[in-house]
Design a protein around this motif. Structure first.
Motif, PDB file in Angstrom:
ATOM      1  N   PRO A  75     -27.135  -0.061  33.366  1.00  0.00           N
ATOM      2  CA  PRO A  75     -28.323  -0.827  32.983  1.00  0.00           C
ATOM      3  C   PRO A  75     -29.607  -0.191  33.482  1.00  0.00           C
ATOM      4  O   PRO A  75     -30.672  -0.411  32.930  1.00  0.00           O
ATOM      5  CB  PRO A  75     -28.089  -2.193  33.636  1.00  0.00           C
ATOM      6  N   THR A  76     -29.500   0.603  34.546  1.00  0.00           N
ATOM      7  CA  THR A  76     -30.665   1.284  35.109  1.00  0.00           C
ATOM      8  C   THR A  76     -30.184   2.523  35.835  1.00  0.00           C
ATOM      9  O   THR A  76     -28.995   2.665  36.134  1.00  0.00           O
ATOM     10  CB  THR A  76     -31.426   0.362  36.086  1.00  0.00           C
ATOM     11  N   ARG A  77     -31.083   3.441  36.106  1.00  0.00           N
ATOM     12  CA  ARG A  77     -30.731   4.629  36.876  1.00  0.00           C
ATOM     13  C   ARG A  77     -30.387   4.190  38.300  1.00  0.00           C
ATOM     14  O   ARG A  77     -31.195   3.524  38.965  1.00  0.00           O
ATOM     15  CB  ARG A  77     -31.934   5.583  36.902  1.00  0.00           C
ATOM     16  N   GLN A  78     -29.182   4.513  38.774  1.00  0.00           N
ATOM     17  CA  GLN A  78     -28.752   3.997  40.065  1.00  0.00           C
ATOM     18  C   GLN A  78     -27.840   4.997  40.759  1.00  0.00           C
ATOM     19  O   GLN A  78     -27.492   6.040  40.205  1.00  0.00           O
ATOM     20  CB  GLN A  78     -28.039   2.659  39.894  1.00  0.00           C
ATOM     21  N   GLY A  79     -27.462   4.675  41.989  1.00  0.00           N
ATOM     22  CA  GLY A  79     -26.728   5.590  42.836  1.00  0.00           C
ATOM     23  C   GLY A  79     -25.239   5.648  42.548  1.00  0.00           C
ATOM     24  O   GLY A  79     -24.693   4.913  41.719  1.00  0.00           O
ATOM     25  N   PHE A  80     -24.570   6.552  43.291  1.00  0.00           N
ATOM     26  CA  PHE A  80     -23.145   6.832  43.132  1.00  0.00           C
ATOM     27  C   PHE A  80     -22.298   5.568  43.208  1.00  0.00           C
ATOM     28  O   PHE A  80     -21.497   5.285  42.319  1.00  0.00           O
ATOM     29  CB  PHE A  80     -22.749   7.829  44.231  1.00  0.00           C
ATOM     30  N   SER A  81     -22.470   4.801  44.261  1.00  0.00           N
ATOM     31  CA  SER A  81     -21.598   3.653  44.509  1.00  0.00           C
ATOM     32  C   SER A  81     -21.704   2.602  43.409  1.00  0.00           C
ATOM     33  O   SER A  81     -20.682   2.092  42.926  1.00  0.00           O
ATOM     34  CB  SER A  81     -21.933   3.030  45.867  1.00  0.00           C
ATOM     35  N   ARG A  82     -22.908   2.269  43.021  1.00  0.00           N
ATOM     36  CA  ARG A  82     -23.095   1.248  41.983  1.00  0.00           C
ATOM     37  C   ARG A  82     -22.474   1.688  40.659  1.00  0.00           C
ATOM     38  O   ARG A  82     -21.861   0.881  39.951  1.00  0.00           O
ATOM     39  CB  ARG A  82     -24.573   0.940  41.799  1.00  0.00           C
ATOM     40  N   ASN A  83     -22.634   2.958  40.313  1.00  0.00           N
ATOM     41  CA  ASN A  83     -22.087   3.435  39.045  1.00  0.00           C
ATOM     42  C   ASN A  83     -20.569   3.422  39.042  1.00  0.00           C
ATOM     43  O   ASN A  83     -19.941   2.996  38.065  1.00  0.00           O
ATOM     44  CB  ASN A  83     -22.604   4.846  38.754  1.00  0.00           C
ATOM     45  N   TYR A  84     -19.964   3.898  40.122  1.00  0.00           N
ATOM     46  CA  TYR A  84     -18.507   3.886  40.162  1.00  0.00           C
ATOM     47  C   TYR A  84     -17.954   2.467  40.217  1.00  0.00           C
ATOM     48  O   TYR A  84     -16.934   2.156  39.583  1.00  0.00           O
ATOM     49  CB  TYR A  84     -17.985   4.731  41.324  1.00  0.00           C
ATOM     50  N   ASN A  85     -18.596   1.596  40.952  1.00  0.00           N
ATOM     51  CA  ASN A  85     -18.148   0.199  40.970  1.00  0.00           C
ATOM     52  C   ASN A  85     -18.258  -0.430  39.589  1.00  0.00           C
ATOM     53  O   ASN A  85     -17.402  -1.225  39.191  1.00  0.00           O
ATOM     54  CB  ASN A  85     -18.967  -0.601  41.977  1.00  0.00           C
ATOM     55  N   LEU A  86     -19.330  -0.082  38.866  1.00  0.00           N
ATOM     56  CA  LEU A  86     -19.493  -0.589  37.506  1.00  0.00           C
ATOM     57  C   LEU A  86     -18.303  -0.202  36.642  1.00  0.00           C
ATOM     58  O   LEU A  86     -17.786  -1.010  35.858  1.00  0.00           O
ATOM     59  CB  LEU A  86     -20.795  -0.029  36.914  1.00  0.00           C
ATOM     60  N   GLY A  87     -17.849   1.033  36.778  1.00  0.00           N
ATOM     61  CA  GLY A  87     -16.698   1.485  36.007  1.00  0.00           C
ATOM     62  C   GLY A  87     -15.398   0.896  36.497  1.00  0.00           C
ATOM     63  O   GLY A  87     -14.552   0.472  35.697  1.00  0.00           O
ATOM     64  N   ILE A  88     -15.202   0.846  37.819  1.00  0.00           N
ATOM     65  CA  ILE A  88     -13.950   0.335  38.376  1.00  0.00           C
ATOM     66  C   ILE A  88     -13.722  -1.116  37.956  1.00  0.00           C
ATOM     67  O   ILE A  88     -12.591  -1.531  37.673  1.00  0.00           O
ATOM     68  CB  ILE A  88     -13.947   0.462  39.911  1.00  0.00           C
ATOM     69  N   ARG A  89     -14.790  -1.898  37.897  1.00  0.00           N
ATOM     70  CA  ARG A  89     -14.651  -3.312  37.506  1.00  0.00           C
ATOM     71  C   ARG A  89     -14.172  -3.469  36.060  1.00  0.00           C
ATOM     72  O   ARG A  89     -13.704  -4.545  35.689  1.00  0.00           O
ATOM     73  CB  ARG A  89     -15.988  -4.035  37.706  1.00  0.00           C
ATOM     74  N   GLN A  90     -14.304  -2.429  35.265  1.00  0.00           N
ATOM     75  CA  GLN A  90     -13.855  -2.493  33.871  1.00  0.00           C
ATOM     76  C   GLN A  90     -12.444  -1.933  33.683  1.00  0.00           C
ATOM     77  O   GLN A  90     -11.930  -1.927  32.571  1.00  0.00           O
ATOM     78  CB  GLN A  90     -14.822  -1.700  32.976  1.00  0.00           C
ATOM     79  N   THR A  91     -11.834  -1.476  34.761  1.00  0.00           N
ATOM     80  CA  THR A  91     -10.497  -0.900  34.651  1.00  0.00           C
ATOM     81  C   THR A  91      -9.430  -1.976  34.717  1.00  0.00           C
ATOM     82  O   THR A  91      -9.675  -3.090  35.171  1.00  0.00           O
ATOM     83  CB  THR A  91     -10.235   0.110  35.791  1.00  0.00           C
ATOM     84  N   SER A  92      -8.240  -1.604  34.279  1.00  0.00           N
ATOM     85  CA  SER A  92      -7.109  -2.527  34.357  1.00  0.00           C
ATOM     86  C   SER A  92      -5.848  -1.853  34.881  1.00  0.00           C
ATOM     87  O   SER A  92      -4.791  -2.478  34.935  1.00  0.00           O
ATOM     88  CB  SER A  92      -6.824  -3.136  32.977  1.00  0.00           C
ATOM     89  N   GLY A  93      -5.937  -0.584  35.276  1.00  0.00           N
ATOM     90  CA  GLY A  93      -4.760   0.156  35.701  1.00  0.00           C
ATOM     91  C   GLY A  93      -4.208  -0.281  37.047  1.00  0.00           C
ATOM     92  O   GLY A  93      -4.929  -0.831  37.887  1.00  0.00           O
ATOM     93  N   VAL A  94      -2.922  -0.004  37.243  1.00  0.00           N
ATOM     94  CA  VAL A  94      -2.285  -0.251  38.537  1.00  0.00           C
ATOM     95  C   VAL A  94      -2.928   0.626  39.604  1.00  0.00           C
ATOM     96  O   VAL A  94      -3.127   0.213  40.741  1.00  0.00           O
ATOM     97  CB  VAL A  94      -0.770   0.036  38.454  1.00  0.00           C
ATOM     98  N   PHE A  95      -3.275   1.855  39.205  1.00  0.00           N
ATOM     99  CA  PHE A  95      -3.982   2.789  40.075  1.00  0.00           C
ATOM    100  C   PHE A  95      -5.278   3.200  39.388  1.00  0.00           C
ATOM    101  O   PHE A  95      -5.324   3.338  38.166  1.00  0.00           O
ATOM    102  CB  PHE A  95      -3.133   4.033  40.360  1.00  0.00           C
ATOM    103  N   VAL A  96      -6.309   3.408  40.193  1.00  0.00           N
ATOM    104  CA  VAL A  96      -7.605   3.833  39.663  1.00  0.00           C
ATOM    105  C   VAL A  96      -7.978   5.167  40.302  1.00  0.00           C
ATOM    106  O   VAL A  96      -7.973   5.298  41.533  1.00  0.00           O
ATOM    107  CB  VAL A  96      -8.700   2.784  39.939  1.00  0.00           C
ATOM    108  N   LEU A  97      -8.281   6.135  39.454  1.00  0.00           N
ATOM    109  CA  LEU A  97      -8.690   7.453  39.920  1.00  0.00           C
ATOM    110  C   LEU A  97     -10.210   7.552  39.853  1.00  0.00           C
ATOM    111  O   LEU A  97     -10.802   7.482  38.784  1.00  0.00           O
ATOM    112  CB  LEU A  97      -8.065   8.547  39.054  1.00  0.00           C
ATOM    113  N   VAL A  98     -10.835   7.692  41.024  1.00  0.00           N
ATOM    114  CA  VAL A  98     -12.277   7.941  41.108  1.00  0.00           C
ATOM    115  C   VAL A  98     -12.448   9.455  41.082  1.00  0.00           C
ATOM    116  O   VAL A  98     -11.974  10.161  41.982  1.00  0.00           O
ATOM    117  CB  VAL A  98     -12.861   7.353  42.407  1.00  0.00           C
ATOM    118  N   LEU A  99     -13.113   9.968  40.057  1.00  0.00           N
ATOM    119  CA  LEU A  99     -13.166  11.410  39.843  1.00  0.00           C
ATOM    120  C   LEU A  99     -14.596  11.853  39.565  1.00  0.00           C
ATOM    121  O   LEU A  99     -15.259  11.319  38.671  1.00  0.00           O
ATOM    122  CB  LEU A  99     -12.267  11.785  38.664  1.00  0.00           C
ATOM    123  N   ASN A 100     -15.067  12.827  40.333  1.00  0.00           N
ATOM    124  CA  ASN A 100     -16.390  13.389  40.065  1.00  0.00           C
ATOM    125  C   ASN A 100     -16.378  14.176  38.759  1.00  0.00           C
ATOM    126  O   ASN A 100     -15.356  14.764  38.399  1.00  0.00           O
ATOM    127  CB  ASN A 100     -16.819  14.322  41.201  1.00  0.00           C
TER     128      ASN A 100
END
Length: 331
Positions: A75-100
């Motif tokens: 929604p706005t230009r933001q930092g690493f943590s907020r962006n990854y959390n935004l994506g993680i909240r949309q996941t449904s997997g048993v495991f989540v891979l955080v990948l640069n």
């Protein structure tokens, strides 16, 4: 039943890196059929790309070349943590891979990581062996949690920009290169495979941290909740590193400084007096780096970051917010 794996990648004006990362993911997928049966999951791999309001046209290119990738626009230009959390909240997997986005997946790496996580239920997260484009193992892929004393050393005599700092970094790299798989206090945020049940208990990245220390803090918090952090030497990922932040050096270093203050206050009971010492040493380190780059530019024509570090040195000495009160207010 959930998909076995969800992968979250963030693009922040790094389209070329992001496309190469996605190519490697699709070229070297995990053995979904075999692994999914072990945890009663669907043999599916969902990939989510969070675009940080980029201006590089990456969203259109990803939609054209990788139509199965789900795209979320910040929604706005933001930092690493907020962006990854935004994506993680949309996941449904048993495991989540955080990948640069500046990583390349090697053959078999994801299968190995997933297999270790399945076989070791005490692991809340695990990370692979990270190598740079030069093939050297990166010390950050299996490291101790940082203490204020170690931070002061890295900001002064052990800075990688100085000869003794380079020797110290080389020693760390050689130590990690010989290290076997097993428990590690901390892994790198460049690639973290996280168990859903673990982050549902411990929470996601600390969103008060824009950049740096977000991975150290998450690993530390996992341990506080009783989860173990694993290092998997048999899984290899190339991490090019320092691509996006090279364009925003000043912001990145300011964020690193404030993130360090916040982390040390939370886990090492940093006092105001300690924070002042940390501020003085950090300012000295930035001044020395600025002078070093300035000399290199003048003597050898080397294009470095002299202007950025000299600006940072003036900022940390003159800006009232640099005394750590900003980090305190965020807690």
């Amino acid at each position: 039943m959930r998909p076995l794996l969800s992968t979250v990648i963030v693009n922040s004006d790094g389209c070329a890196d992001t496309l190469r990362c996605l190519e490697s993911l699709f070229a070297h997928p995990p053995d979904l059929a075999t692994l999914a049966r072990l945890v009663d999951a669907l043999p599916e791999h969902e990939i989510i790309l969070v675009d940080n309001r980029s201006r590089d046209g990456c969203v259109a290119q990803v939609r054209e070349r990788f139509p199965s990738v789900k795209i979320i626009e910040s929604p706005t230009r933001q930092g690493f943590s907020r962006n990854y959390n935004l994506g993680i909240r949309q996941t449904s997997g048993v495991f989540v891979l955080v990948l640069n986005n500046d990583t390349l997946v090697h053959p078999g790496a994801l299968t190995t990581l997933l297999n270790v996580m399945i076989e070791t239920p005490s692991y809340g997260m695990a990370g692979p062996r990270l190598v740079g484009r030069d093939g050297w193992v990166q010390a950050v892929c299996a490291r101790p949690v940082l203490t204020p004393r170690e931070y002061l050393l890295t900001q002064s005599i052990a800075d990688p920009g100085f000869p003794i700092g380079r020797l110290w970094l080389l020693y760390q790299q050689m130590s990690v290169a010989r290290r076997r798989s097993g428990l590690a206090p901390c892994i790198s945020g460049a690639c973290m495979l996280v168990r859903r049940t673990a982050f549902e208990q411990t929470g996601l990245f600390d969103e008060a941290v824009d950049f740096y220390y977000e991975d150290i803090e998450w690993c530390h918090r996992m341990a506080c909740y009783g989860w173990q952090v694993g290092y998997v030497a048999e899984a290899t990922i190339t991490h090019i590193g320092d691509q996006s932040i090279s364009k925003v050096k000043v912001w990145a270093k300011q964020s690193e400084y404030f993130s360090a203050l916040r982390y040390f206050r939370r886990y090492h009971h940093l006092t105001d007096q300690d924070a002042r010492v940390l501020r003085i040493v950090t300012s000295f380190g930035w001044l020395m780096r600025g002078i070093t780059f300035l000399l290199a530019e003048g003597l050898f024509g080397y294009k470095g970051h002299a202007r950025a570090y000299l600006y940072l040195w003036k900022w940390i000495l003159s800006d009232p917010s640099a005394d750590g009160t900003q980090a305190q207010r965020k807690q």
